[in-house]
Design a protein around this motif. Sequence first.
Motif, short mmCIF file in Angstrom:
data_model
loop_
_atom_site.label_atom_id
_atom_site.label_comp_id
_atom_site.label_asym_id
_atom_site.label_seq_id
_atom_site.Cartn_x
_atom_site.Cartn_y
_atom_site.Cartn_z
N GLU A 126 0.83 -1.20 0.00
CA GLU A 126 0.00 0.00 0.00
C GLU A 126 0.87 1.25 0.00
OE1 GLU A 126 -4.25 -1.07 1.99
OE2 GLU A 126 -2.73 -0.22 3.31
N PHE A 127 0.36 2.25 -0.71
CA PHE A 127 1.06 3.52 -0.86
C PHE A 127 0.08 4.65 -0.60
CE2 PHE A 127 3.07 0.31 -3.35
CZ PHE A 127 4.42 0.54 -3.20
N THR A 128 0.56 5.71 0.03
CA THR A 128 -0.28 6.87 0.32
C THR A 128 0.22 8.05 -0.49
OG1 THR A 128 -0.78 6.05 2.52
CG2 THR A 128 -1.13 8.39 2.14
N LEU A 129 -0.71 8.70 -1.16
CA LEU A 129 -0.40 9.86 -1.99
C LEU A 129 -0.02 11.03 -1.08
CD1 LEU A 129 -0.49 10.50 -5.03
CD2 LEU A 129 -2.86 11.21 -4.72
N ARG A 130 1.15 11.61 -1.32
CA ARG A 130 1.63 12.70 -0.48
C ARG A 130 1.21 14.07 -1.00
NH1 ARG A 130 7.72 11.73 1.02
NH2 ARG A 130 7.19 13.41 2.43
N GLU A 131 0.95 14.17 -2.28
CA GLU A 131 0.49 15.41 -2.91
C GLU A 131 -0.73 15.06 -3.76
OE1 GLU A 131 1.79 18.46 -2.52
OE2 GLU A 131 3.38 17.73 -1.19
N PRO A 132 -1.65 16.00 -3.94
CA PRO A 132 -2.82 15.70 -4.78
C PRO A 132 -2.39 15.33 -6.21
CG PRO A 132 -3.10 17.79 -3.62
CD PRO A 132 -1.68 17.35 -3.41
N ARG A 152 -10.32 16.33 -12.30
CA ARG A 152 -10.53 15.30 -11.29
C ARG A 152 -9.28 15.27 -10.42
NH1 ARG A 152 -14.85 12.36 -13.01
NH2 ARG A 152 -15.44 12.77 -15.15
N THR A 153 -9.50 15.35 -9.12
CA THR A 153 -8.38 15.40 -8.19
C THR A 153 -8.46 14.25 -7.20
OG1 THR A 153 -8.31 17.80 -8.35
CG2 THR A 153 -7.18 16.81 -6.47
N VAL A 154 -7.36 13.52 -7.09
CA VAL A 154 -7.22 12.51 -6.04
C VAL A 154 -6.48 13.23 -4.91
CG1 VAL A 154 -6.32 10.25 -5.40
CG2 VAL A 154 -7.05 10.69 -7.77
N PRO A 155 -7.09 13.30 -3.72
CA PRO A 155 -6.49 14.10 -2.66
C PRO A 155 -5.25 13.45 -2.03
CG PRO A 155 -8.42 12.96 -1.84
CD PRO A 155 -8.36 12.68 -3.32
N ALA A 156 -4.38 14.30 -1.51
CA ALA A 156 -3.27 13.80 -0.72
C ALA A 156 -3.86 13.01 0.44
CB ALA A 156 -2.43 14.97 -0.19
N GLY A 157 -3.17 11.93 0.82
CA GLY A 157 -3.65 11.08 1.90
C GLY A 157 -4.41 9.87 1.42
N PHE A 158 -4.75 9.83 0.11
CA PHE A 158 -5.45 8.67 -0.44
C PHE A 158 -4.49 7.48 -0.47
CE2 PHE A 158 -6.59 6.00 -4.10
CZ PHE A 158 -7.83 5.57 -3.67
N THR A 159 -4.98 6.31 -0.05
CA THR A 159 -4.16 5.09 -0.02
C THR A 159 -4.57 4.17 -1.15
OG1 THR A 159 -3.81 5.27 2.35
CG2 THR A 159 -3.47 3.11 1.38
N THR A 160 -3.58 3.60 -1.83
CA THR A 160 -3.81 2.76 -3.00
C THR A 160 -2.84 1.58 -3.00
OG1 THR A 160 -3.77 2.75 -5.44
CG2 THR A 160 -2.25 4.25 -4.35
N ASP A 161 -3.21 0.54 -3.75
CA ASP A 161 -2.27 -0.56 -3.97
C ASP A 161 -1.66 -0.45 -5.37
OD1 ASP A 161 -4.40 -1.30 -5.58
OD2 ASP A 161 -4.56 -3.33 -4.78
#
Length: 120
Positions: free
Chosen positions: A27-33, A44-53
């Motif tokens: 798992e990885f967490t986005l540090r910047e949008p 379309r914006t994926v916010p900072a803090g979103f966690t993804t595989d």
Amino acid sequence: MPWPDVRDADGTRRLVPVELAQTSDREFTLREPLLYVDADGTHRTVPAGFTTDLASVPFPLWSVIGPFGRQTRAAILHDHEVLVPVGGRRSAARRAHVADADQRFRRALREGDVPPFRAE
């Protein structure tokens, strides 16, 4: 251009880097949008803090299609979009929403120069 870019001092264009922090084995967490601009101009914006595989690829297939690479941006966008609650779990609205996210994922892959056999 669907993904924001910047120019280096010599004028070369390059994509804005994706800032991720690894938070577990897969798992990885986005540090910047992360910003994506659709063909119709929709931002379309994926916010900072979103966690993804990242790309959900079974480990045995990693030698053919890795979970990261050119497909990273599209995979993060897709993960975020399919998690947006729309309708009931098996509703027509939900199915249409996921189908739309899947289409955008394939288009984003092609726009990210992912080879056609991997983008479909």
